[in-house]
Design a protein around this motif. Structure first.
Motif, PDB file in Angstrom:
ATOM      1  N   ARG A 128      -4.473   0.098   7.555  1.00  0.00           N
ATOM      2  CA  ARG A 128      -4.077   1.442   7.970  1.00  0.00           C
ATOM      3  C   ARG A 128      -3.406   2.199   6.834  1.00  0.00           C
ATOM      4  O   ARG A 128      -3.587   3.414   6.689  1.00  0.00           O
ATOM      5  CB  ARG A 128      -3.137   1.356   9.179  1.00  0.00           C
ATOM      6  CG  ARG A 128      -3.768   0.744  10.420  1.00  0.00           C
ATOM      7  CD  ARG A 128      -2.990   1.112  11.666  1.00  0.00           C
ATOM      8  NE  ARG A 128      -1.602   0.708  11.587  1.00  0.00           N
ATOM      9  CZ  ARG A 128      -1.119  -0.446  12.015  1.00  0.00           C
ATOM     10  NH1 ARG A 128      -1.937  -1.346  12.551  1.00  0.00           N
ATOM     11  NH2 ARG A 128       0.163  -0.722  11.936  1.00  0.00           N
ATOM     12  N   ASP A 129      -2.649   1.507   6.009  1.00  0.00           N
ATOM     13  CA  ASP A 129      -2.009   2.169   4.872  1.00  0.00           C
ATOM     14  C   ASP A 129      -3.054   2.624   3.851  1.00  0.00           C
ATOM     15  O   ASP A 129      -2.963   3.731   3.315  1.00  0.00           O
ATOM     16  CB  ASP A 129      -1.014   1.206   4.225  1.00  0.00           C
ATOM     17  CG  ASP A 129      -0.134   1.901   3.204  1.00  0.00           C
ATOM     18  OD1 ASP A 129       0.655   2.789   3.596  1.00  0.00           O
ATOM     19  OD2 ASP A 129      -0.241   1.572   2.006  1.00  0.00           O
ATOM     20  N   SER A 130      -4.053   1.795   3.576  1.00  0.00           N
ATOM     21  CA  SER A 130      -5.130   2.208   2.668  1.00  0.00           C
ATOM     22  C   SER A 130      -5.937   3.356   3.258  1.00  0.00           C
ATOM     23  O   SER A 130      -6.321   4.293   2.545  1.00  0.00           O
ATOM     24  CB  SER A 130      -6.049   1.016   2.383  1.00  0.00           C
ATOM     25  OG  SER A 130      -5.363  -0.021   1.717  1.00  0.00           O
ATOM     26  N   LEU A 131      -6.184   3.303   4.570  1.00  0.00           N
ATOM     27  CA  LEU A 131      -6.884   4.396   5.237  1.00  0.00           C
ATOM     28  C   LEU A 131      -6.121   5.701   5.104  1.00  0.00           C
ATOM     29  O   LEU A 131      -6.717   6.765   4.887  1.00  0.00           O
ATOM     30  CB  LEU A 131      -7.071   4.049   6.722  1.00  0.00           C
ATOM     31  CG  LEU A 131      -8.339   3.311   7.122  1.00  0.00           C
ATOM     32  CD1 LEU A 131      -8.219   2.838   8.556  1.00  0.00           C
ATOM     33  CD2 LEU A 131      -9.550   4.195   6.960  1.00  0.00           C
ATOM     34  N   LYS A 132      -4.818   5.616   5.263  1.00  0.00           N
ATOM     35  CA  LYS A 132      -3.988   6.815   5.139  1.00  0.00           C
ATOM     36  C   LYS A 132      -4.164   7.453   3.765  1.00  0.00           C
ATOM     37  O   LYS A 132      -4.339   8.678   3.658  1.00  0.00           O
ATOM     38  CB  LYS A 132      -2.519   6.444   5.371  1.00  0.00           C
ATOM     39  CG  LYS A 132      -1.535   7.581   5.193  1.00  0.00           C
ATOM     40  CD  LYS A 132      -0.107   7.072   5.286  1.00  0.00           C
ATOM     41  CE  LYS A 132       0.208   6.171   4.106  1.00  0.00           C
ATOM     42  NZ  LYS A 132       1.615   5.703   4.112  1.00  0.00           N
TER      43      LYS A 132
END
Length: 467
Positions: free
Chosen positions: A195-199
């Protein structure tokens, strides 16, 4: 000898002329031959470079094709092949980093296809379907680390490098709206690393692909509305709100009507959800950004938060009291009189709470200069409510620390307007005496009713029913 010398002197110019002409012709011939040789060398070098260029691209395409295969990291798969794919992904990442704005179209197309094959996959079912994110901000109950992350991490790094290093107009035919929708769906992943990379990827696309911004905002709004009004379960709300925080920070003043509607219809209803504690910091930042840009919106926000105030959730109450205190610092002073009474009613109810954390947090609000200034604008309306709440705490509250804080606030209020405070005390005593008299009268009425009922029962002979 003189004749010979004369003839030799006369003949010498002819000889020298013939030598000079042949020398120039020879130079011209050499120059033409040199050009042919040079052209041949250039052609051969260009052909060799193009062949090496093509061979390099063929090697890259072969690597991309290999990386298209997705491993599930089960016990039936070969670890050596998994490590080989990771090595090839590292090669692709190095290639994308070194070839800025020069990735060929064929390679770019295959690269995006490989990224889509690895990222856009069916997510596993939730590890705990009944759980709601009812935890503080530093705890994430919906976290499950994916075994595929060793490959996914490199794929996300490749994607973000492709987005940064290439022209959005060129990428538009590969990264389309469906690609964006698929990215949004991945925010349901329970792996916080993904989710952090997606953000980061989603925010980069939003900042560079200006022609997709309205669509991307709408896609996030759809997720928010589905979460607030239907499911109240989503793993990526915190990350999406972080993206929105940076987006709101870039809004120009005056705000568009579309953005104001987003505040009223999406952000304010977020305060009613059960899992608000998990993303309250990001939510409060988004709301405060709106109020800082247009302080007139502060009244709408405060009334919306009061409308969704929790009844039994003490943790949410503590968070919302802090948010209200922060909002008061940015509200337009012209709205102080309208907001003072409803805000003080809620703060007074909180300081009378039997939960000591809620009561103490409400009492600490009185240390805020902006809040005290708001109270001073409408003291005639606010003081009766506040003074009554203070007296109840001093008389009935079980916590010693709460009673001590209440005493400190009482001293401050008496210093603000001692005459009004004493007047409010007299009104409280008068209401108390009237209530006491009404209670005595009510008790006397009930006594008379009971006596009449007993007398009626004594005079009335009993009735027996034979079966």
């Amino acid at each position: 000898m003189g004749v010979q010398s004369n003839t030799s002197l006369k003949a010498s110019p002819r000889v020298s002329t013939r030598k000079r002409s042949t020398t120039l012709q020879h130079l011209f011939d050499l120059d033409s031959n040199g050009n042919k040789i040079a052209n041949n060398n250039i052609g051969s070098s260009s052909s060799s470079s193009s062949s090496s260029f093509n061979s390099e691209h063929e090697e890259i395409l072969s690597t991309v094709s290999y990386c298209t295969f997705v491993f599930a990291f089960t016990e039936y798969e070969c670890p050596t092949q998994q490590e080989l794919k990771r090595h090839k992904l590292l090669q692709l990442l190095s290639f994308v980093k070194t070839n800025k704005n020069s990735v060929p179209v064929q390679v770019l197309s295959s690269l995006i296809s490989m990224i889509s094959a690895n990222l856009f996959r069916p997510l596993p079912p939730p590890s705990n379907p009944s759980i709601t994110a009812d935890f503080p901000d530093d705890e994430d109950p919906m976290s499950a680390f994916s075994p595929v992350w060793s490959h996914l991490q490199l794929v996300y790094d490749i994607l973000i490098r492709v987005v940064i290093n290439n022209d959005p107009k060129v990428l538009r035919q590969y990264i389309d709206t469906q690609f964006v929708i698929n990215l949004i769906a991945l925010f349901q992943s329970e792996d916080p690393r993904e989710r952090d990379s997606l953000k980061n990827v989603y925010h980069r696309i939003y900042s560079r692909f200006t022609f997709y911004r309205a669509f991307m905002r709408k896609s996030m709004n759809d997720v928010f509305l589905h979460y607030v009004f239907e499911t109240e379960r989503h793993c990526g709300i915190r990350e999406l709100l972080e993206i929105w925080g940076s987006i709101i920070n870039g809004f120009t003043v005056p705000l568009k009507e579309e953005h104001k509607l987003f505040l009223m219809r999406v952000l304010i209803p977020f305060h009613k959800t059960k899992g608000m504690q998990a993303y309250h910091r990001q939510l409060a930042y988004c709301v405060s950004q709106f109020v800082q840009k247009e302080p007139v919106l502060g009244g709408i926000v405060v009334r919306g938060i009061l409308r969704y105030w929790p009844v039994t959730n003490c943790q949410k109450e503590v968070l919302l009291i802090g948010e209200l205190e922060e909002l008061v610092e940015n509200i337009d002073p012209d709205q102080y009189r309208k907001l003072a009474l409803p805000l003080c009613n809620q703060i007074t109810r909180c300081l009378n709470s039997w939960n000591s954390q809620v009561a103490e947090r409400a009492l600490y609000v009185w240390n805020n200069e902006h809040f005290v200034k708001m109270i001073s604008v409408a003291m005639e309306e606010v003081f009766p409510v506040v003074v009554e709440g203070m007296e109840k705490n001093l008389k009935w509250h079980w916590s010693k620390s709460v009673r001590q804080l209440t005493e400190n606030v009482k001293v401050m209020l008496e210093e603000m307007d001692p005459i009004l405070y004493s007047k409010c005390l007299q009104e409280i005593e008068l209401r108390g005496s009237k209530a006491h008299q009404a209670e005595i009268k009510r008790k006397q009425n009930w006594d008379r009713i009971e006596m009449a009922a007993a007398r009626h029962q004594y005079l009335q002979p009993p009735h027996f029913i034979c079966v």
